[in-house]
Design an enzyme around this catalytic site. Structure first.
Site, short mmCIF file in Angstrom:
data_model
loop_
_atom_site.label_atom_id
_atom_site.label_comp_id
_atom_site.label_asym_id
_atom_site.label_seq_id
_atom_site.Cartn_x
_atom_site.Cartn_y
_atom_site.Cartn_z
N VAL A 11 0.83 -1.21 0.00
CA VAL A 11 0.00 0.00 0.00
C VAL A 11 0.86 1.26 0.00
O VAL A 11 0.68 2.16 -0.82
CB VAL A 11 -0.96 -0.01 1.20
CG1 VAL A 11 -1.61 1.36 1.40
CG2 VAL A 11 -2.04 -1.06 0.99
N GLY A 258 -7.42 -15.97 0.33
CA GLY A 258 -6.21 -15.85 1.16
C GLY A 258 -5.74 -14.41 1.09
O GLY A 258 -6.54 -13.50 0.92
N CYS A 261 -5.34 -9.52 3.38
CA CYS A 261 -6.47 -8.65 3.75
C CYS A 261 -7.71 -9.40 4.19
O CYS A 261 -8.13 -9.28 5.33
CB CYS A 261 -6.79 -7.70 2.60
SG CYS A 261 -5.48 -6.48 2.33
N ARG A 329 0.97 -14.50 1.63
CA ARG A 329 0.37 -14.47 2.96
C ARG A 329 -0.99 -15.18 2.92
O ARG A 329 -1.81 -14.90 2.06
CB ARG A 329 0.24 -13.02 3.45
CG ARG A 329 1.61 -12.40 3.75
CD ARG A 329 1.51 -10.96 4.20
NE ARG A 329 1.34 -10.02 3.11
CZ ARG A 329 1.37 -8.69 3.26
NH1 ARG A 329 1.55 -8.16 4.46
NH2 ARG A 329 1.21 -7.90 2.22
N1 LIG Z 1 -1.94 -5.32 0.61
C1 LIG Z 1 -3.12 -4.90 0.20
O1 LIG Z 1 -3.62 -5.31 -0.86
C2 LIG Z 1 -3.90 -3.89 1.00
C3 LIG Z 1 -4.99 -3.22 0.41
C4 LIG Z 1 -5.68 -2.28 1.16
C5 LIG Z 1 -5.32 -2.03 2.47
N2 LIG Z 1 -4.27 -2.73 3.03
C6 LIG Z 1 -3.90 -2.40 4.41
O2 LIG Z 1 -2.80 -1.50 4.37
C7 LIG Z 1 -1.88 -1.75 5.43
C8 LIG Z 1 -0.51 -2.07 4.89
O3 LIG Z 1 -0.59 -3.26 4.11
P1 LIG Z 1 0.64 -3.77 3.23
O4 LIG Z 1 0.16 -4.99 2.51
O5 LIG Z 1 1.19 -2.63 2.46
O6 LIG Z 1 1.67 -4.18 4.38
P2 LIG Z 1 3.18 -4.63 4.24
O7 LIG Z 1 3.41 -5.58 5.34
O8 LIG Z 1 3.46 -5.03 2.83
O9 LIG Z 1 4.02 -3.28 4.50
C9 LIG Z 1 4.05 -2.59 5.71
C10 LIG Z 1 5.38 -1.84 5.78
O10 LIG Z 1 5.33 -0.93 6.89
C11 LIG Z 1 6.63 -0.87 7.46
N3 LIG Z 1 6.55 -0.29 8.81
C12 LIG Z 1 6.18 -0.89 9.97
N4 LIG Z 1 6.23 0.00 10.98
C13 LIG Z 1 6.64 1.19 10.47
C14 LIG Z 1 6.85 2.49 10.99
N5 LIG Z 1 6.66 2.76 12.29
N6 LIG Z 1 7.29 3.47 10.16
C15 LIG Z 1 7.47 3.21 8.85
N7 LIG Z 1 7.28 2.00 8.29
C16 LIG Z 1 6.86 1.00 9.07
C17 LIG Z 1 7.09 -2.33 7.40
O11 LIG Z 1 8.49 -2.43 7.55
C18 LIG Z 1 6.58 -2.75 6.02
O12 LIG Z 1 7.54 -2.53 5.00
C19 LIG Z 1 -2.52 -2.88 6.23
O13 LIG Z 1 -3.28 -2.34 7.27
C20 LIG Z 1 -3.43 -3.56 5.22
O14 LIG Z 1 -4.51 -4.22 5.83
C21 LIG Z 1 -3.55 -3.61 2.32
#
Ligand SMILES: NC(=O)c1ccc[n+]([C@@H]2O[C@H](COP(=O)([O-])OP(=O)(O)OC[C@H]3O[C@@H](n4cnc5c(N)ncnc54)[C@H](O)[C@@H]3O)[C@@H](O)[C@H]2O)c1
Length: 437
Positions: A11, A258, A261, A329
């Protein structure tokens, strides 16, 4: 506008690239120093179609930079986005500790008044909690907003640049004005902003994902019923989906949903609702039906190998949780691979993008193959777990000649029962085993 994105995952990085491509000046920060070093060298840390090209363009144009800390210039950003992970805790609730850490960072380093938009998927009430954190001893007013993200892995950039809707959950008019300004370049063709209060915005994201999960689980349960009583899920899907009130999207039965999300968001919403004394029976059932589907698919695939699985060779085609991503995941391929390994089978995997992640995350003794045909050579069973395009129409004659025993299990229903049975395969799909589609 000058903005900062905290988190460079699926994201955060897509949002940072998208905002920079829309002309904003963006810094994207992450606590993972190795990932930041990779990004600073111009390497993309995960597979997302089209992302490498956009990153290359915006980095070259000087509109996107990366760091482990917010640089001096960006301490006076107009908007900060929190896009860090919110993984599930053992009790099913969402772990929002990373969101709180990010909020404390902002409270300590930001040097001018700003908006803090929470893009992470967070339980209702999180914005209030983050507002309390940034208010505590604050030097400048930080106004917290809920700006949930609806992008899908595999089409993330297109979804981000042309979203169905942009939800702004705000507590004041000034925050709305700033966020509308920020998103203006992404909605020149039509206005897609929906403004609401922060709690409704937080709940909207869970409601959307849960609704989709319910549709999938509903069709998956029907597919099991089809197998049990002799009907064809493809026919049911077409019949149901042609009703305009229902629509034909998200009606495909398969191995169970899976990814990072749906499973966690369904359980987090159920948890939050139970805690509020209003259990969501439909949402809870969707989660249970999904687990049952994964077990069903696993057991049906295993049963094609007969009583003794030891020494049998199985090729799993696709280990990503869906096509066009390297994300593994909560992939439904995991329970299948685990069960096969435990039963003593030789497990081979083929996936154009996700094999390395699968092996790294799950540490199973499975062997990766670049070619789907090499993986299937000498195999007693091929299981399609991910609907990658190149797997939709393989050379079945070649496949037949390569396999030791021509068993196919199609957990994505991308092939057709009749043709494959005719071609000498023993073939099973999910909810298609009595049909001639
Ligand atoms: N992946 C998707 O398709 C998707 C879609 C919509 C919403 N979301 C939501 O968005 C959020 C992020 O999802 P994602 O898939 O991008 O996660 P991800 O695990 O791919 O990435 C999260 C990143 O945040 C970093 N991080 C953690 N703590 C931090 C901090 N204090 N400062 C800066 N960086 C930090 C981590 O190192 C990691 O690189 C989640 O809440 C998820 O539910 C995800």
């Amino acid at each position: 506008m000058k903005i900062t994105v905290l988190g460079s995952g699926y994201v955060g990085l897509v949002a940072a690239a998208g905002f920079a491509d829309a002309g904003h000046q963006v810094q994207c920060i992450d606590v993972d120093a190795a990932r930041v070093a990779q990004l600073q060298k111009g390497e993309v840390p995960f597979f997302e179609p089209g992302l490498a090209e956009v990153l290359e363009r915006v980095i070259r144009g000087g509109r996107l930079t990366f760091g482990t800390e917010i640089d001096r210039e960006h301490r006076s950003s107009e908007v900060y986005f929190i896009a860090v992970g919110t993984p599930p805790l053992p009790d099913g609730s969402a772990d929002i500790s990373a969101v709180h850490v990010a909020a404390r960072t902002l409270r300590d380093v930001v040097e001018t008044p700003a908006v803090v938009g929470i893009k992470s998927t967070v339980p209702v009430g999180t914005c209030d909690g983050v507002q309390a954190i940034v208010d505590e001893g604050a030097r400048h007013k930080l106004r917290v907003a809920s700006v949930p993200e609806f992008l899908k892995e595999g089409t993330a950039l297109a979804d981000f640049m042309k979203p169905d809707r942009i939800i702004l959950g705000v507590a004041d008019a000034e925050t709305e004005r700033v966020l509308r300004d920020l998103y203006r370049p992404l909605q020149l063709s039509s206005e897609r902003v929906l403004v609401m209060d922060r709690r409704s915005s937080e709940l909207s994201k869970y409601a959307s994902n849960s609704m989709l999960a319910v549709r999938i689980s509903f069709m998956n349960e029907l597919s099991r019923l089809c197998d049990a009583i002799g009907a064809d899920i493809h026919a049911i899907r077409r019949a149901v989906g042609s009703d305009r009130r229902i629509g034909n999207q998200f009606l495909y039965s398969g191995p169970g949903y899976g990814g990072s999300c749906f499973p966690k968001d369904v359980s987090a919403l159920a948890f939050r609702a139970r805690a509020a004394g209003v259990p969501l029976e439909v949402v809870e059932a969707a989660g249970r039906a999904n687990e049952a589907q994964k077990t069903y698919v696993r057991d049906r695939a295993l049963s094609m190998l007969g009583e003794d699985v030891k020494g049998k060779v199985v090729a799993i085609w696709g280990v990503a949780f869906k096509a066009e991503t390297d994300d593994v995941r909560e992939t439904p391929a995991l329970p299948l691979a685990k069960a096969l390994v435990e039963a003593g089978a030789e497990v081979r995997i083929h996936d154009p993008e996700a094999s390395a992640n699968f092996i790294r995350w799950y540490n199973l003794p499975v062997k990766p193959f670049e070619s789907e045909y090499d993986a299937a050579t000498g195999a007693d069973l091929v299981v399609v777990m991910t609907e990658w395009r190149h797997l939709r129409n393989p050379n079945f004659a070649r496949l037949h000649s390569l396999m030791r025993t021509p068993n196919l299990f199609d957990a994505r229903n991308i092939w057709t029962t009749f043709e494959l049975n005719k071609a000498g395969f023993s073939y099973q799909g999910v909810g298609t085993n009595h049909g001639h589609t």
